[in-house]
Scaffold this motif. Structure first.
Motif, short mmCIF file in Angstrom:
data_model
loop_
_atom_site.label_atom_id
_atom_site.label_comp_id
_atom_site.label_asym_id
_atom_site.label_seq_id
_atom_site.Cartn_x
_atom_site.Cartn_y
_atom_site.Cartn_z
N ASN A 9 0.81 -1.21 0.00
CA ASN A 9 0.00 0.00 0.00
C ASN A 9 0.85 1.27 0.00
O ASN A 9 0.35 2.35 -0.27
CB ASN A 9 -0.92 0.03 1.22
CG ASN A 9 -1.94 -1.08 1.18
OD1 ASN A 9 -2.44 -1.45 0.13
ND2 ASN A 9 -2.24 -1.63 2.34
N VAL A 10 2.12 1.13 0.34
CA VAL A 10 3.01 2.29 0.50
C VAL A 10 3.82 2.56 -0.77
O VAL A 10 3.90 3.69 -1.23
CB VAL A 10 3.95 2.06 1.71
CG1 VAL A 10 5.01 3.13 1.77
CG2 VAL A 10 3.15 2.01 3.00
N ALA A 11 4.43 1.52 -1.32
CA ALA A 11 5.34 1.74 -2.45
C ALA A 11 5.56 0.46 -3.24
O ALA A 11 5.30 -0.64 -2.75
CB ALA A 11 6.69 2.25 -1.95
N CYS A 52 3.91 9.38 -5.96
CA CYS A 52 4.23 10.75 -5.54
C CYS A 52 5.72 11.02 -5.48
O CYS A 52 6.14 12.17 -5.53
CB CYS A 52 3.59 11.06 -4.19
SG CYS A 52 4.19 10.06 -2.81
N SER A 53 6.55 9.98 -5.36
CA SER A 53 7.99 10.23 -5.21
C SER A 53 8.78 8.98 -5.55
O SER A 53 8.34 7.86 -5.30
CB SER A 53 8.29 10.65 -3.78
OG SER A 53 9.65 10.95 -3.63
N PHE A 68 7.02 5.63 -4.19
CA PHE A 68 5.94 5.78 -3.22
C PHE A 68 4.62 6.04 -3.93
O PHE A 68 4.54 6.90 -4.80
CB PHE A 68 6.24 6.91 -2.24
CG PHE A 68 7.22 6.53 -1.17
CD1 PHE A 68 6.78 6.00 0.03
CD2 PHE A 68 8.58 6.69 -1.38
CE1 PHE A 68 7.68 5.64 1.01
CE2 PHE A 68 9.49 6.34 -0.40
CZ PHE A 68 9.03 5.81 0.80
N ARG A 69 3.60 5.32 -3.52
CA ARG A 69 2.28 5.47 -4.12
C ARG A 69 1.65 6.80 -3.72
O ARG A 69 1.87 7.30 -2.63
CB ARG A 69 1.37 4.33 -3.67
CG ARG A 69 1.82 2.98 -4.17
CD ARG A 69 0.80 1.91 -3.84
NE ARG A 69 1.28 0.60 -4.19
CZ ARG A 69 1.24 0.08 -5.41
NH1 ARG A 69 0.74 0.79 -6.40
NH2 ARG A 69 1.69 -1.13 -5.65
N GLN A 79 6.31 11.26 3.98
CA GLN A 79 6.45 12.35 4.95
C GLN A 79 7.24 11.90 6.18
O GLN A 79 8.09 12.64 6.69
CB GLN A 79 5.08 12.87 5.36
CG GLN A 79 4.38 13.62 4.24
CD GLN A 79 2.91 13.86 4.53
OE1 GLN A 79 2.39 13.44 5.56
NE2 GLN A 79 2.23 14.51 3.61
N ASN A 80 6.98 10.68 6.66
CA ASN A 80 7.73 10.16 7.82
C ASN A 80 9.20 10.00 7.49
O ASN A 80 10.07 10.30 8.32
CB ASN A 80 7.14 8.83 8.29
CG ASN A 80 5.82 9.00 9.00
OD1 ASN A 80 5.48 10.08 9.44
ND2 ASN A 80 5.05 7.92 9.08
N LEU A 81 9.50 9.54 6.27
CA LEU A 81 10.89 9.39 5.86
C LEU A 81 11.56 10.76 5.77
O LEU A 81 12.68 10.94 6.26
CB LEU A 81 10.97 8.67 4.51
CG LEU A 81 12.37 8.51 3.93
CD1 LEU A 81 13.27 7.72 4.88
CD2 LEU A 81 12.30 7.83 2.57
N GLU A 82 10.88 11.74 5.18
CA GLU A 82 11.44 13.09 5.09
C GLU A 82 11.71 13.67 6.48
O GLU A 82 12.74 14.29 6.71
CB GLU A 82 10.50 14.00 4.31
CG GLU A 82 10.49 13.72 2.83
CD GLU A 82 9.46 14.54 2.07
OE1 GLU A 82 8.40 14.87 2.66
OE2 GLU A 82 9.71 14.84 0.90
N LYS A 83 10.79 13.45 7.42
CA LYS A 83 10.98 13.95 8.79
C LYS A 83 12.18 13.29 9.43
O LYS A 83 13.01 13.95 10.07
CB LYS A 83 9.73 13.71 9.63
CG LYS A 83 9.85 14.24 11.05
CD LYS A 83 8.61 13.98 11.87
CE LYS A 83 8.68 14.50 13.27
NZ LYS A 83 9.94 14.46 13.95
#
Length: 92
Positions: A9-11, A52-53, A68-69, A79-83
């Motif tokens: 569901n994520v990537a 998206c990325s 990433f989906r 967003q969690n990875l970027e943070k």
């Protein structure tokens, strides 16, 4: 230890360079403590809307590519990875 959990569901993931993206079953974990570099870029125009990325994660012992989906789960994981990267001052 910090881990990034990736599920279908994520990537989508490319486990080896040059191979096709793979639909994973179950969960796939990346040990972020072994990160050397992460490169994040927008997806190619052909994938715009679905993803998206595009993220290349270079670890001490291997390299994985994630697309990433464009979904609530994929966007939240990105967003969690970027943070995490910002908090750890790892390039992105």
């Amino acid at each position: 230890m910090s881990y990034l959990c990736i599920n279908p569901n994520v990537a989508m993931i490319r486990l080896r360079a040059g191979e096709a993206l793979t639909e994973l079953t179950g969960e796939f974990y990346i040990n972020l403590d072994k990160v050397i570099e992460i490169r994040m870029k927008p997806v190619r125009e052909a994938h715009d809307g679905d993803f998206c990325s595009d993220v290349l994660i270079i670890l001490q012992d291997k390299t994985h590519e994630f697309v990433f989906r464009n979904s609530p789960a994929g966007n939240k994981a990105k967003q969690n990875l970027e943070k995490y990267l910002t908090d750890q001052s790892i390039n992105c």
